[in-house]
Design an enzyme around this catalytic site. Structure first.
Site, short mmCIF file in Angstrom:
data_model
loop_
_atom_site.label_atom_id
_atom_site.label_comp_id
_atom_site.label_asym_id
_atom_site.label_seq_id
_atom_site.Cartn_x
_atom_site.Cartn_y
_atom_site.Cartn_z
N GLY A 157 3.80 -47.70 4.76
CA GLY A 157 3.64 -48.89 3.92
C GLY A 157 3.94 -50.16 4.70
O GLY A 157 3.09 -51.00 4.88
N PHE A 158 5.20 -50.28 5.13
CA PHE A 158 5.64 -51.41 5.95
C PHE A 158 5.44 -52.73 5.23
O PHE A 158 5.17 -53.76 5.86
CB PHE A 158 4.94 -51.40 7.30
CG PHE A 158 4.93 -50.03 7.94
CD1 PHE A 158 6.13 -49.41 8.28
CD2 PHE A 158 3.75 -49.34 8.16
CE1 PHE A 158 6.13 -48.14 8.83
CE2 PHE A 158 3.75 -48.07 8.71
CZ PHE A 158 4.94 -47.46 9.04
N GLY A 162 15.30 -48.87 -1.57
CA GLY A 162 14.88 -47.67 -2.28
C GLY A 162 15.88 -46.54 -2.22
O GLY A 162 16.24 -45.95 -3.24
N ALA A 163 16.35 -46.22 -1.03
CA ALA A 163 17.19 -45.04 -0.85
C ALA A 163 18.50 -45.18 -1.61
O ALA A 163 18.88 -44.31 -2.40
CB ALA A 163 17.45 -44.82 0.64
N ARG A 166 26.88 -45.61 3.98
CA ARG A 166 26.82 -44.16 4.06
C ARG A 166 25.48 -43.73 4.65
O ARG A 166 24.43 -44.24 4.26
CB ARG A 166 26.98 -43.54 2.68
CG ARG A 166 27.09 -42.01 2.72
CD ARG A 166 26.85 -41.38 1.37
NE ARG A 166 27.88 -41.65 0.38
CZ ARG A 166 29.01 -40.93 0.23
NH1 ARG A 166 29.22 -39.92 1.03
NH2 ARG A 166 29.87 -41.24 -0.71
N LEU A 226 22.74 -41.14 4.60
CA LEU A 226 22.34 -40.11 3.63
C LEU A 226 21.77 -38.88 4.32
O LEU A 226 21.94 -37.76 3.84
CB LEU A 226 21.33 -40.70 2.64
CG LEU A 226 21.87 -41.86 1.79
CD1 LEU A 226 20.75 -42.56 1.06
CD2 LEU A 226 22.94 -41.37 0.82
N ASN A 227 21.04 -39.09 5.40
CA ASN A 227 20.54 -37.97 6.20
C ASN A 227 20.45 -38.48 7.63
O ASN A 227 19.66 -39.37 7.93
CB ASN A 227 19.17 -37.51 5.71
CG ASN A 227 18.58 -36.38 6.56
OD1 ASN A 227 18.71 -36.36 7.78
ND2 ASN A 227 17.95 -35.42 5.91
N GLY A 277 15.59 -48.97 6.68
CA GLY A 277 14.22 -49.01 7.17
C GLY A 277 13.85 -50.26 7.93
O GLY A 277 12.98 -50.23 8.79
N GLU A 278 14.48 -51.36 7.61
CA GLU A 278 14.10 -52.61 8.24
C GLU A 278 15.09 -53.07 9.30
O GLU A 278 14.77 -53.92 10.12
CB GLU A 278 13.97 -53.69 7.16
CG GLU A 278 12.83 -53.39 6.19
CD GLU A 278 12.84 -54.26 4.95
OE1 GLU A 278 13.89 -54.31 4.29
OE2 GLU A 278 11.81 -54.87 4.65
#
Ligand code: FES
Ligand code: FES
Lengths: 734, 163
Positions: free
Chosen positions: A244-245, A514-515, A618, A620-621, A694-695
């Site tokens: 998406g970006f 989102g996450a 945190r 998350l993965n 993500g960013e």
């Protein structure tokens, strides 16, 4: 429903007690086997039998009006079902929940704007017919040269109002040292590998849209508004999204067109933009001119900082690149000025592309800090350390968590920063000049409303449901990890259902929120399930211990499935921003390091190493978070060296609207990259304590590369990207 | 026309303008092979034709009478992964997954080229190239990954090669 506003720091007690040990672990992607075997369906795929194909006719002028469309030749081609134009519901551009484009207008706002559509039995026929549609125009002069138009200071665009604190000019006049530099950044395309694509069909008066979109909840409303129908009649699905970006945050013209076409032919219709169409029908990042001024004393203590920019937008859109967003809380300094002025142009819309603001704003502030450190004779990290604020220097708010200094220290140690030559151009290997650079990374963190439902089934398996999307971000996996951690279930006992607006509404994928938001909602839902399990177990919830599908309270252990006893437990969780979100300044942080080799003869730049240390709350993965961060760092590398969309100022066309000429990073451009995390759970951010990932990786990584080029060569380039031609004339003699 | 696709004989009567990619995706519904650009610029459409990796968007379907075509679906399935597919999962050699089938088909074809001793632009020894990181990156540069999972793509391929 467990409905939690972030009015105070919050962490579910069950997360601290959890014994499953899933959350944060580097486990493989939940949907991985489907993706690697080609079985994961994206928007254009697995269409129902009888789906018709659509092609879009686009404007061949840069500004003006459509005066007539002659579709006779196209309609005469066997296999053509219909040619549609002039429908009042046809948007002139991309829409979103905040702004809609002109509808049903004959105005051409930019070259490549969709103006008519052709529906046919096959892709080949649709494409040929689209070329046979003749469009007549009244062509008008356009503003295609972004540097030649008038700049408006007084505008209402964008979400960042100007900041003016203290008397900047006086503070600069009094400062012992002043750096004043202007940087330029070019147009960037989001360029997701999956082109925008939509499959639409009607079942009675219900519209189904399967589309490549990051925020389907918003898309549902936008589609309904564009078509003039009630929201309840629209269902949007996006089970898999090929990147998406930012480019897929709104609803593109093609999605509305497909719905109109499907209605017209009474069949499902699908469309995928051609690669070149994506350059015009999808927004891009505005080019910018950024003036950065810093005033400080001889020890480097900043007293004045100003980040003033110009960004661009067309007449039909409302976004404005928030250029200084990442600079606002970064460094101390009493007098502060941040503003972004507007220039109106006749080009495709500019919009949010990965890390709007930071992705390019950090080029200016972080390259300026590097140059200032050199002028002061200070190590670049030391200059940053001396200006590390204790509260947000722009808003005065307290920081939720901020481990920036630790990121510098750990990054410097791991990277071997002490081996950097302080005199530029002094390390050479054969014909290669070697240099090291660093930069700070910062990305503002948002708390956004999100809901999720978790159902503990009679078989002891749990299902997580939310309308979130997974655009490569790991959503499937981290939702499964969150539920597994809370309920004491292995990953194999969790099902994740996302990407459908019939599910509880989430925040969608955008702005790196989102996450944290979706997992927080899932964790809250699980808290309600635990309460119910406590009742069924006849024990206090806090006394429950859950692992591998077994619940233990005191000396009693029972399989979860037995507790469910044929009546599934369903619960919803909802998280919203609150007083704590308002009271704190929240961001993810990091330190970026790069080592480059610059060819002394040709000016070619090779990035040899990149390393970053990040504070994202945190984790998350660990596996998917690291991959995403590294992907962002690669974007920074490409922004520093190659990505550069060029407009032909005569007609408003892009010179390089495809992968052949717009150079994203390829495998050979990218070295092995190291990314590490300093984990401090941010309880002010959201109930799982995760901040955006993500960013963040893109923030500062390009600046680290550019600073490394300076360290290698002694040359400073202020016009991104740093291509060979800009570097060559200034390189030291061979 | 007749093709062998993933080991099965298939027949079709493609439009003379249809690319092999569109034949696979639209006619045979093998949508694992992706379209990223339709112009040979991204590699998302990579398949193996008679054992060699090619961009399926750059070749017309009608040019492939009797050809043996292997797509991502022919390498392995979700519950029976090819070693390269499994390595991509293990190393997280992807994010959105859209370039992934092309990367995997390309990697399988590429390892075969190396086994045959074909050199690349970065090979020091033109007669028997050694597959190090630089070689993998060079040979995989026809496959764009906008998510930029390049480091883990290299890790995955290296593991399969070294095994
Ligand atoms: S789709 Fe064939 S190379 Fe891009
Ligand atoms: S995984 Fe998204 S393009 Fe490669």
């Amino acid at each position: 429903m467990s409905d939690l506003a972030m009015d105070a720091p919050y962490r579910p007690a069950a997360l601290d007690r959890a014994e499953q040990g899933l959350l944060g672990k580097p486990i493989d992607r939940y949907e991985g086997p489907l993706k690697v075997s080609g079985a994961a369906p994206y928007a254009y795929e697995q269409a129902p039998e009888g789906t018709a194909y659509m092609a879009v006719v686009t404007a061949a002028i840069g500004r003006g009006r459509v005066t007539g469309i002659d579709a006779a030749a196209a309609e005469a081609i066997p296999g053509v079902l219909t040619v549609i134009h002039g429908d009042p519901r046809m948007p002139a551009g991309e829409g979103n929940s905040r702004a809609m484009p002109a509808m049903g207008s004959d105005e051409v706002f930019h070259y490549g704007q969709g103006i008519a559509l052709v529906v046919a039995e096959t892709q080949e026929v649709a494409r040929e017919a689209a070329r046979r549609v003749t469009v007549h125009y009244d062509e008008q002069p356009g503003r295609f040269d972004a540097t030649a138009v008038e700049v408006q200071q007084d505008h209402k665009l964008g979400f960042l109002p100007p900041v003016n604190r203290g008397d900047l000019e006086a503070a600069l006049a009094q400062a012992e040292v002043v750096l004043d530099r202007t940087y330029t950044t070019p147009i960037h395309f989001p360029a997701a590998l999956e082109p925008h694509a939509t499959l639409a069909w009607w079942e009675g008066d219900q519209l189904l849209v399967r589309t490549s979109n990051q925020v389907i909840g918003g898309a549902k409303g936008t589609i309904a508004t564009a078509l003039g129908i009630d929201k309840s009649r629209v269902r949007v699905q996006a089970p898999y999204v090929g990147g998406g970006f930012g480019g897929k945050t709104g609803v593109g013209q093609e999605a509305i067109f497909a719905a109109i076409a499907a209605e017209a032919v009474g069949r499902p219709v699908k469309v995928a933009l051609t690669r070149r169409q994506t350059a015009y029908m999808v927004h891009h990042r505005s080019p910018t001119t950024q003036r950065l001024r810093i005033g400080c004393d001889r020890e480097g203590r900043i007293s004045a900082i100003a980040h003033e920019s110009v960004a661009y937008q067309n007449d039909d859109s409302a976004f404005l690149e928030p250029v200084p967003f990442g600079t606002l809380p970064l460094y101390a300094g009493e007098a502060r000025r941040f503003r972004t002025d507007l220039a109106r142009i006749d080009l495709p819309a500019t919009g949010a592309v990965r890390a709007p603001g930071e992705a390019i704003g950090t080029f200016a502030v972080e390259c300026a800090m590097d140059e200032l450190a050199e002028q002061l004779g200070l190590d670049p990290i030391e200059l940053r350390r001396r200006n590390e604020p204790t509260r947000d220097p722009t808003t005065g708010k307290r920081f939720s968590t901020r481990r920036l200094l630790d990121c510098y220290d750990e990054g410097a140690r791991r990277f071997g920063w002490d081996k950097r030559e302080t005199t530029p151009g002094s390390r050479r290997e054969g014909e290669w000049l070697i240099g090291m650079g660093m930069a700070a990374a910062l990305r503002g963190n948002f708390t956004v409303q999100a809901e999720a439902e978790v159902i503990l089934g009679a078989d002891g398996r749990a299902t997580v449901k939310t309308d979130m999307t997974d655009i490569g971000t790991g959503t499937y996996t981290i939702l499964a990890q969150t539920a597994g951690e809370m309920l004491g279930l292995p990953i194999s006992a969790i099902d994740v259902v996302i990407g459908d607006t019939d599910l509880p509404p989430s925040a969608g994928s955008g702005g790196s929120f989102g996450a944290g938001s979706a997992c927080a909602a899932a964790a809250l839902a699980c808290e309600d399930i635990l309460t119910e399990l406590g009742l069924r177990m006849n024990a206090a919830t806090d006394d429950l211990r859950l692992k591998d599908g077994q619940v233990t309270a005191g000396a009693r252990t029972t399989p979860l499935a037995d507790l469910v006893r044929g009546s599934p437990i369903a619960a919803k969780g909802k998280t919203t921003p609150g007083k704590e979100s308002q009271a704190t300044s929240q961001a993810s942080h990091g330190a970026q390091f790069a080592e480059v080799a610059v060819n002394a003869v040709t000016g070619e730049v090779r990035v040899r190493r990149m390393l970053g240390v990040f504070d994202i709350g945190r984790v998350l993965n660990e596996k998917t978070a690291r991959n995403q961060i590294v992907g962002g760092m690669v974007w920074g590398l490409a922004y520093a060296l190659t990505e550069d969309a060029v407009v032909d100022p005569r007609n408003g066309r892009f010179v390089n609207p495809d992968f052949g000429e717009y150079h994203v990073a390829v495998n050979a451009d990218v070295p092995q990259i190291e990314a590490y995390f300093i984990e401090e759970i941010d309880d002010s951010a959201n109930p799982v304590g995760a901040k955006g990932v993500g960013e963040l990786g893109i923030a500062g990584s390009g600046a680290a590369v550019v600073n490394a080029i300076h360290n290698a060569t002694g040359v400073r380039i202020y016009d991104m990207p740093v291509t060979l031609d800009k570097l060559l004339s200034s390189l030291p003699p061979v | 026309m007749r093709f062998t696709i993933n080991g099965s004989k298939r027949e079709a009567d493609p439009d003379i303008r249809a690319s092999l990619l569109d034949l696979l995706r639209e006619e045979f519904r093998l949508t694992g092979t992706k379209k990223g650009c339709d112009h040979g610029q991204c590699g998302a459409c990579t398949v193996l034709v008679n054992g060699r990796r090619i961009n399926a968007c750059l070749t017309l379907a009608v040019m492939h009478q009797e050809d043996d075509i292997v797509t991502i679906e022919g390498l392995g399935s979700a519950d029976n992964l090819h070693p390269m597919q499994a390595a991509f999962v293990r190393h997280d050699g992807y994010q959105c997954g859209y370039c992934t089938p092309g990367q995997i088909c390309s990697a399988v074809g590429m390892l075969d080229e190396v086994a045959k001793g074909w050199p690349s632009h970065v090979s020091d020894d033109l007669s028997s190239p050694v597959l190090d990181e630089a070689e993998i990156s060079e040979r995989m540069s026809g496959n764009l990954c906008r998510c930029s999972a390049y480091p883990t793509i290299v890790d995955a391929i290296r593991e399969v090669h070294d095994a």
